[in-house]
Design a protein around this motif. Structure first.
Motif, PDB file in Angstrom:
ATOM      1  N   VAL A  96      -2.602  -3.953  -9.382  1.00  0.00           N
ATOM      2  CA  VAL A  96      -1.581  -4.004 -10.426  1.00  0.00           C
ATOM      3  C   VAL A  96      -0.368  -4.736  -9.870  1.00  0.00           C
ATOM      4  CG1 VAL A  96      -0.178  -2.679 -12.044  1.00  0.00           C
ATOM      5  CG2 VAL A  96      -2.412  -1.809 -11.328  1.00  0.00           C
ATOM      6  N   GLN A  97       0.213  -5.596 -10.705  1.00  0.00           N
ATOM      7  CA  GLN A  97       1.386  -6.374 -10.307  1.00  0.00           C
ATOM      8  C   GLN A  97       2.363  -6.455 -11.473  1.00  0.00           C
ATOM      9  OE1 GLN A  97       0.449 -10.341  -8.991  1.00  0.00           O
ATOM     10  NE2 GLN A  97       2.346 -10.557  -7.840  1.00  0.00           N
ATOM     11  N   PHE A  98       3.640  -6.518 -11.144  1.00  0.00           N
ATOM     12  CA  PHE A  98       4.657  -6.661 -12.181  1.00  0.00           C
ATOM     13  C   PHE A  98       4.649  -8.081 -12.741  1.00  0.00           C
ATOM     14  CE2 PHE A  98       6.966  -2.987 -10.176  1.00  0.00           C
ATOM     15  CZ  PHE A  98       6.886  -2.170 -11.288  1.00  0.00           C
ATOM     16  N   LEU A  99       4.997  -8.174 -14.015  1.00  0.00           N
ATOM     17  CA  LEU A  99       5.207  -9.454 -14.687  1.00  0.00           C
ATOM     18  C   LEU A  99       6.615  -9.462 -15.265  1.00  0.00           C
ATOM     19  CD1 LEU A  99       1.895 -10.110 -16.678  1.00  0.00           C
ATOM     20  CD2 LEU A  99       2.562 -11.086 -14.487  1.00  0.00           C
ATOM     21  N   TYR A 117       3.080  -5.004 -16.877  1.00  0.00           N
ATOM     22  CA  TYR A 117       2.099  -4.818 -15.811  1.00  0.00           C
ATOM     23  C   TYR A 117       0.923  -5.775 -16.018  1.00  0.00           C
ATOM     24  CZ  TYR A 117       4.448  -0.304 -14.999  1.00  0.00           C
ATOM     25  OH  TYR A 117       5.357   0.667 -14.739  1.00  0.00           O
ATOM     26  N   SER A 118       0.446  -6.326 -14.922  1.00  0.00           N
ATOM     27  CA  SER A 118      -0.769  -7.132 -14.935  1.00  0.00           C
ATOM     28  C   SER A 118      -1.842  -6.379 -14.156  1.00  0.00           C
ATOM     29  CB  SER A 118      -0.522  -8.506 -14.299  1.00  0.00           C
ATOM     30  OG  SER A 118      -1.728  -9.237 -14.193  1.00  0.00           O
ATOM     31  N   ILE A 119      -2.905  -5.959 -14.850  1.00  0.00           N
ATOM     32  CA  ILE A 119      -3.988  -5.179 -14.240  1.00  0.00           C
ATOM     33  C   ILE A 119      -5.205  -6.079 -14.072  1.00  0.00           C
ATOM     34  CG2 ILE A 119      -5.485  -3.172 -14.500  1.00  0.00           C
ATOM     35  CD1 ILE A 119      -3.346  -1.902 -16.248  1.00  0.00           C
ATOM     36  N   LYS A 120      -5.664  -6.217 -12.839  1.00  0.00           N
ATOM     37  CA  LYS A 120      -6.864  -7.002 -12.552  1.00  0.00           C
ATOM     38  C   LYS A 120      -7.983  -6.056 -12.141  1.00  0.00           C
ATOM     39  CE  LYS A 120      -4.444 -11.215 -11.138  1.00  0.00           C
ATOM     40  NZ  LYS A 120      -4.239 -12.213 -10.058  1.00  0.00           N
ATOM     41  N   LEU A 121      -9.152  -6.267 -12.730  1.00  0.00           N
ATOM     42  CA  LEU A 121     -10.299  -5.380 -12.520  1.00  0.00           C
ATOM     43  C   LEU A 121     -11.511  -6.192 -12.131  1.00  0.00           C
ATOM     44  CD1 LEU A 121     -11.695  -2.507 -12.955  1.00  0.00           C
ATOM     45  CD2 LEU A 121     -12.221  -3.345 -15.244  1.00  0.00           C
ATOM     46  N   ARG A 146       0.817  -1.217   0.000  1.00  0.00           N
ATOM     47  CA  ARG A 146       0.000   0.000   0.000  1.00  0.00           C
ATOM     48  C   ARG A 146       0.846   1.261   0.000  1.00  0.00           C
ATOM     49  NH1 ARG A 146      -3.715  -0.705   4.535  1.00  0.00           N
ATOM     50  NH2 ARG A 146      -4.924  -1.933   3.048  1.00  0.00           N
ATOM     51  N   ASP A 147       2.075   1.200   0.480  1.00  0.00           N
ATOM     52  CA  ASP A 147       2.901   2.392   0.638  1.00  0.00           C
ATOM     53  C   ASP A 147       4.065   2.439  -0.334  1.00  0.00           C
ATOM     54  OD1 ASP A 147       1.295   3.228   2.753  1.00  0.00           O
ATOM     55  OD2 ASP A 147       2.415   2.001   4.177  1.00  0.00           O
ATOM     56  N   GLY A 148       3.954   1.751  -1.453  1.00  0.00           N
ATOM     57  CA  GLY A 148       5.006   1.850  -2.456  1.00  0.00           C
ATOM     58  C   GLY A 148       6.191   0.952  -2.189  1.00  0.00           C
ATOM     59  N   HIS A 149       5.973  -0.350  -2.218  1.00  0.00           N
ATOM     60  CA  HIS A 149       7.076  -1.301  -2.082  1.00  0.00           C
ATOM     61  C   HIS A 149       7.989  -1.185  -3.295  1.00  0.00           C
ATOM     62  CE1 HIS A 149       9.105  -5.242  -1.862  1.00  0.00           C
ATOM     63  NE2 HIS A 149       8.866  -5.174  -0.565  1.00  0.00           N
ATOM     64  N   GLU A 150       9.267  -1.471  -3.103  1.00  0.00           N
ATOM     65  CA  GLU A 150      10.222  -1.314  -4.202  1.00  0.00           C
ATOM     66  C   GLU A 150       9.961  -2.284  -5.344  1.00  0.00           C
ATOM     67  OE1 GLU A 150      14.093  -2.062  -2.745  1.00  0.00           O
ATOM     68  OE2 GLU A 150      13.589  -3.987  -1.813  1.00  0.00           O
ATOM     69  N   CYS A 151       9.181  -3.320  -5.103  1.00  0.00           N
ATOM     70  CA  CYS A 151       8.868  -4.290  -6.149  1.00  0.00           C
ATOM     71  C   CYS A 151       7.383  -4.293  -6.487  1.00  0.00           C
ATOM     72  CB  CYS A 151       9.313  -5.686  -5.736  1.00  0.00           C
ATOM     73  SG  CYS A 151      11.090  -5.849  -5.527  1.00  0.00           S
ATOM     74  N   SER A 152       6.690  -3.213  -6.192  1.00  0.00           N
ATOM     75  CA  SER A 152       5.263  -3.087  -6.504  1.00  0.00           C
ATOM     76  C   SER A 152       5.030  -1.863  -7.378  1.00  0.00           C
ATOM     77  CB  SER A 152       4.430  -2.972  -5.228  1.00  0.00           C
ATOM     78  OG  SER A 152       4.514  -4.152  -4.466  1.00  0.00           O
ATOM     79  N   PRO A 153       4.117  -1.940  -8.332  1.00  0.00           N
ATOM     80  CA  PRO A 153       3.846  -0.784  -9.194  1.00  0.00           C
ATOM     81  C   PRO A 153       3.127   0.333  -8.445  1.00  0.00           C
ATOM     82  CG  PRO A 153       3.064  -2.855 -10.178  1.00  0.00           C
ATOM     83  CD  PRO A 153       3.364  -3.136  -8.742  1.00  0.00           C
ATOM     84  N   ASN A 154       3.365   1.543  -8.903  1.00  0.00           N
ATOM     85  CA  ASN A 154       2.647   2.708  -8.401  1.00  0.00           C
ATOM     86  C   ASN A 154       1.644   3.142  -9.464  1.00  0.00           C
ATOM     87  OD1 ASN A 154       4.236   2.832  -6.054  1.00  0.00           O
ATOM     88  ND2 ASN A 154       5.817   3.984  -7.127  1.00  0.00           N
TER      89      ASN A 154
END
Length: 304
Positions: free
Chosen positions: A197-200, A161-165, A123-131
């Motif tokens: 959103v998650q990195f691929l 990026y993998s976007i889930k909706l 939630r706070d901007g992990h170095e391996c998570s998308p913003n």
């Protein structure tokens, strides 16, 4: 009488018939009651969030233990021994000397019954998570991705990026793979949609996903269009007023005379000059004396 004799003969040859019926009844009762007992599930952890070095979560039950697992892109889920069968609702990850871009999940246990595992999000901007941010519009939602991430410097366009909706309260499905911000249209007005959103990396999930963000799809933009039309009319009216004022104030002589400041001619300028009248004689400048230049003859004529 004959029937009683037959039953007596059956019992003589099959003395265990009564016990067979009782055992069969117990066996049937066991298989009927067992699914009912298994229906009492262990509640899953909630609010599983990871920051740079700590994993936190909550639970709706008080008599449960938790197990934290981790997963890299190359291997399957494995438990963290320091956070295995613990009653704490947090796990310190600073002592784990592993790749920072790993995923974590938490499972609850109660009376030997395992809950559904819940994967941690950032939630706070992990170095391996998308913003990312969301922008809602009528019948559409824009996922604004920020590409100023350190991972792009190492992997370039291999990192996607993998976007889930999905609607709020429902399972997020149908991931969209993209390299940049995504416009999702065809959404229902008034419904609230959530996005993660998650990195691929090489088409495999890499690092923790960003925590869910939700936005409500607004109704038609009629109200905004009305505001724009009103603003345009106001600007046009002001422009016409300025033009009219300019014509009335600066183009008409009467208006100019009214605006002209008062003035008077000094009396000294109206009196005649005292003394003798002098005639004004136009004086011409004396002629200049110029030296006559004698003719010059070249020593060598041209063409010689």
């Amino acid at each position: 009488m004959e029937m009683l004799v037959n039953m007596d003969l059956w019992r003589r040859f099959c003395p265990s018939t009564d016990s067979f019926h009782s055992n069969f009844f117990i066996l049937v009762l066991f298989y009927v009651v067992r699914p009912t007992a298994g229906a009492i599930k262990t509640p899953s952890p909630i609010d599983v969030v990871i920051d740079q070095s700590r994993l936190n979560w909550n639970s709706t039950a008080s008599d449960v233990t938790f197990t934290v697992e981790f997963k890299n892109i190359e291997f399957d889920w494995m438990p963290i021994e320091m956070c295995r069968k613990t009653r704490s609702t947090s796990c310190d990850l600073s002592l784990e000397e592993r790749d920072s871009c790993i995923r974590h999940r938490v499972t609850a246990w109660r009376n030997g019954v395992e809950s559904e595992p819940v994967e941690a999000c950032s939630r706070d901007g992990h170095e391996c998570s998308p913003n990312f941010t969301l922008t809602a519009a009528p019948e559409s939602l824009t996922v604004n991705l920020k590409r100023n991430h350190n991972l792009h410097e190492d992997h370039a366009d291999i990192m996607k990026y993998s976007i889930k909706l999905g609607k709020k309260g429902e399972q997020l499905e149908n991931p969209r793979v993209t390299l940049s911000s995504e416009l999702i249209d065809g959404l229902e007005v008034g419904e609230t949609y959530c996005v993660t959103v998650q990195f691929l990396l090489h088409w495999k999930e890499y690092g923790p996903a960003s925590c869910m963000q939700c936005e409500t799809i607004p109704s038609s933009s009629g109200s905004k269009q009305t505001q724009i039309i009103v603003i345009c009319f106001v600007v046009l009216a002001i422009a016409l007023l300025v033009v009219f004022a300019y014509v009335r104030l600066f183009r008409f002589k009467k208006i100019k005379e009214i605006l002209q400041p008062p003035y008077t001619i000094p009396t000294t300028l109206k009196k005649p000059l005292s003394g003798n009248n002098y005639s004004v004689v136009a004086m011409s400048l004396p002629e200049e004396h110029c030296d006559v230049v004698s003719g010059l003859t070249p020593i060598h004529p041209r063409g010689v």
